[in-house]
Design a protein around this motif. Sequence first.
Motif, short mmCIF file in Angstrom:
data_model
loop_
_atom_site.label_atom_id
_atom_site.label_comp_id
_atom_site.label_asym_id
_atom_site.label_seq_id
_atom_site.Cartn_x
_atom_site.Cartn_y
_atom_site.Cartn_z
N ALA A 1 11.93 8.78 1.58
CA ALA A 1 12.49 7.18 1.20
C ALA A 1 11.33 6.87 0.30
CB ALA A 1 13.34 6.88 2.48
N PRO A 2 10.06 6.46 0.93
CA PRO A 2 9.06 6.05 0.15
C PRO A 2 7.99 7.42 -0.76
CG PRO A 2 8.24 6.33 2.42
CD PRO A 2 9.89 6.97 2.42
N HIS A 3 7.90 7.07 -1.28
CA HIS A 3 6.49 7.40 -1.90
C HIS A 3 5.11 7.48 -1.35
CE1 HIS A 3 7.60 8.46 -6.94
NE2 HIS A 3 8.56 7.09 -5.82
N HIS A 4 4.77 8.37 -0.83
CA HIS A 4 4.15 9.03 0.75
C HIS A 4 2.58 8.63 -0.07
CE1 HIS A 4 6.95 9.34 3.48
NE2 HIS A 4 7.20 10.65 3.07
N ASP A 5 2.10 7.98 -1.52
CA ASP A 5 1.20 7.70 -1.81
C ASP A 5 0.90 5.74 -2.74
OD1 ASP A 5 2.59 8.16 -3.75
OD2 ASP A 5 0.94 9.90 -4.71
N ILE A 6 2.64 5.26 -2.47
CA ILE A 6 2.43 4.15 -3.08
C ILE A 6 2.98 3.46 -1.35
CG2 ILE A 6 4.39 2.61 -4.09
CD1 ILE A 6 4.92 4.78 -5.72
N TYR A 7 2.23 1.93 -1.02
CA TYR A 7 2.65 1.51 0.28
C TYR A 7 2.20 0.01 -0.54
CZ TYR A 7 3.80 5.44 2.64
OH TYR A 7 4.20 6.17 3.69
N SER A 8 1.74 -0.57 -1.78
CA SER A 8 1.76 -1.74 -2.40
C SER A 8 1.53 -1.71 -3.68
CB SER A 8 0.35 -2.32 -1.79
OG SER A 8 -0.81 -1.02 -2.70
N ILE A 9 1.78 -2.51 -4.91
CA ILE A 9 1.31 -2.61 -5.77
C ILE A 9 -0.03 -1.94 -6.64
CG2 ILE A 9 1.45 -4.55 -7.89
CD1 ILE A 9 4.39 -3.95 -6.78
N GLU A 10 -0.87 -1.98 -5.40
CA GLU A 10 -2.58 -1.55 -6.30
C GLU A 10 -1.80 -0.23 -6.24
OE1 GLU A 10 -2.72 -5.81 -4.67
OE2 GLU A 10 -1.89 -4.24 -3.96
N ASP A 11 -0.78 0.55 -4.77
CA ASP A 11 -0.65 2.61 -4.69
C ASP A 11 0.57 1.87 -6.10
OD1 ASP A 11 -2.89 1.78 -2.25
OD2 ASP A 11 -0.86 2.09 -1.28
N LEU A 12 1.09 1.17 -6.82
CA LEU A 12 1.68 2.08 -7.84
C LEU A 12 1.09 1.74 -8.86
CD1 LEU A 12 4.54 2.08 -9.64
CD2 LEU A 12 4.48 0.01 -9.49
N ARG A 13 -0.05 0.70 -9.56
CA ARG A 13 -0.56 0.60 -9.95
C ARG A 13 -1.45 1.61 -10.39
NH1 ARG A 13 -3.51 -2.57 -13.22
NH2 ARG A 13 -2.41 -4.50 -12.44
N GLN A 14 -2.23 2.51 -9.26
CA GLN A 14 -2.59 3.64 -9.23
C GLN A 14 -2.13 4.97 -9.74
OE1 GLN A 14 -7.09 4.61 -8.83
NE2 GLN A 14 -5.67 6.34 -9.53
N LEU A 15 -0.82 5.46 -9.32
CA LEU A 15 0.01 6.27 -9.61
C LEU A 15 0.80 6.26 -11.30
CD1 LEU A 15 1.19 9.08 -9.28
CD2 LEU A 15 3.49 7.09 -8.49
N ILE A 16 0.78 5.04 -12.36
CA ILE A 16 1.01 4.19 -12.99
C ILE A 16 -0.23 5.27 -14.25
CG2 ILE A 16 1.16 2.61 -15.10
CD1 ILE A 16 3.06 1.10 -12.81
#
Length: 500
Positions: A278-293
């Motif tokens: 269900a979630p990306h296991h490396d995305i739990y916040s906007i900061e995590d999303l920024r890191q993946l981008i």
Amino acid sequence: MIGYIPRKFTVIRDNDLCTNCGGCVSQCANECHSINAEKNRVLTNSNNCVACHRCVDMCPVSALRIEKYICDYRNNANWTPEYQQEIVRQANTGSTLLSAMGNPKPYPIYWDKILLNASQVTNPSIDPLREPMEIRTILGRKPDKIEIEKKGKSLTKMPPQIILETPIMFSAMSFGSISLNAQKALAMAAKELGTIFNTGEGGLHPDLESFGKYAAVQVASGRFGVHKGYLNNCRFIEIKIGQGAKPGIGGHLPGEKVNVEVSNARMIPEGSDAISPAPHHDIYSIEDLRQLIWSLKQATDATKPVAVKIAAVHNIAAIASGCARAGADIVVIDGFRGGTGAAPTRIRDNVGIPIELALAAADQRLRDEGIRSTISLVASGSFRCSSDIVKAIALGADACYVASAPLIAMGCHMCHTCNTGKCNWGIATQKPELTKRLNPNMAQKRIENLVNAWNHEIKEIMGGMGINAIDSLRGNRLMLRGIGLTNKELEILGIIHAGE
């Protein structure tokens, strides 16, 4: 009998016309038809019918038709036959109900309650047959300002941009959920039309590697098929956080659809269920999303725009703003009528909000925060015709994804059984005897015809508005009027009522 569920359809055979050729037997993957060898007659088992109409369309003597089977229940507006039968089905199996395609419930369709404006005397209309009409669309992050030297040359380095010859793209449908022939038809059509097809979360089949210039590749929570070569062989990368048909949950491709080719593309064992968390296991916040981008841009030397796909949910405006501030170049919003290969029925039919309201709310929030011009917005979730596209762009979309419409163009009959893998039209299946029924070249041509027809209609509608470039239509809500809507609905859409 306890557990009995009436069939949905009845196959009617005209025995005066039927020649007992057995064509319907070979055409039906659901085993509705069979041959009685003793009597040399074709028999019908209507219990298996899903109303795909393959037998009807292919019968050489037009001896077949399909009717809804009526089995009256006692009238009850609350405990409808549908709910009673679903309870029986779950009592029989103990399983979650699964469904395919989009939400069929009779929720309001706002496209049908929005009218378009037209020019008259003071602002003449434009004839698209005789005057230039620009529908080319450019997606990607834009700089806050552009510095230009005295000679007129730009000093500002532009982020990577995507130039489309139409505001219409083909939405994510993975290899596995649909057949290779279906995905190949979309890829070939995208190349000819100057637009993009999305690979979905299933990786890229080797046969389609040459179409990288016309592909968007997806990075979903399962990371199926994701590697550096995959990320670099595309026009842009899409991080799938959610989709309209099943917000808040992951994906599921049944193991029976995972053959050798799907296994290789997704990098998973043959015959195993492909279940995305269900979630990306490396995305739990906007900061995590920024890191993946940031990581994806590093993997591609910052040559590929990165999109974030989110489902239309109640706080969509804030989520879209967060994605934009996290560094996304494109934000994709998928409404609750978006299709799917398989989703829990309760999720598909009850979670999420309409794309019309979500798009308008997100566009307005980004404008209020002064960041709308820095990113592109793509709308998705059941666009049925060209006027839906025009209305979406006027509500704030830069471009629109379509999926169900091109599937219907290539033969889909909306029988809502994609999850079974028994698609009689060779689209949502991996069975070799079924996939060969879909000719990718013929399907490609039909998709091209559809999009070209829509492009022409978009130009005609714009011309009728007195608009000669799609940039002038984007976010131009003055071109829209509501009819039969509440004041709150009009407020969220940002339009006024017809007659005002």
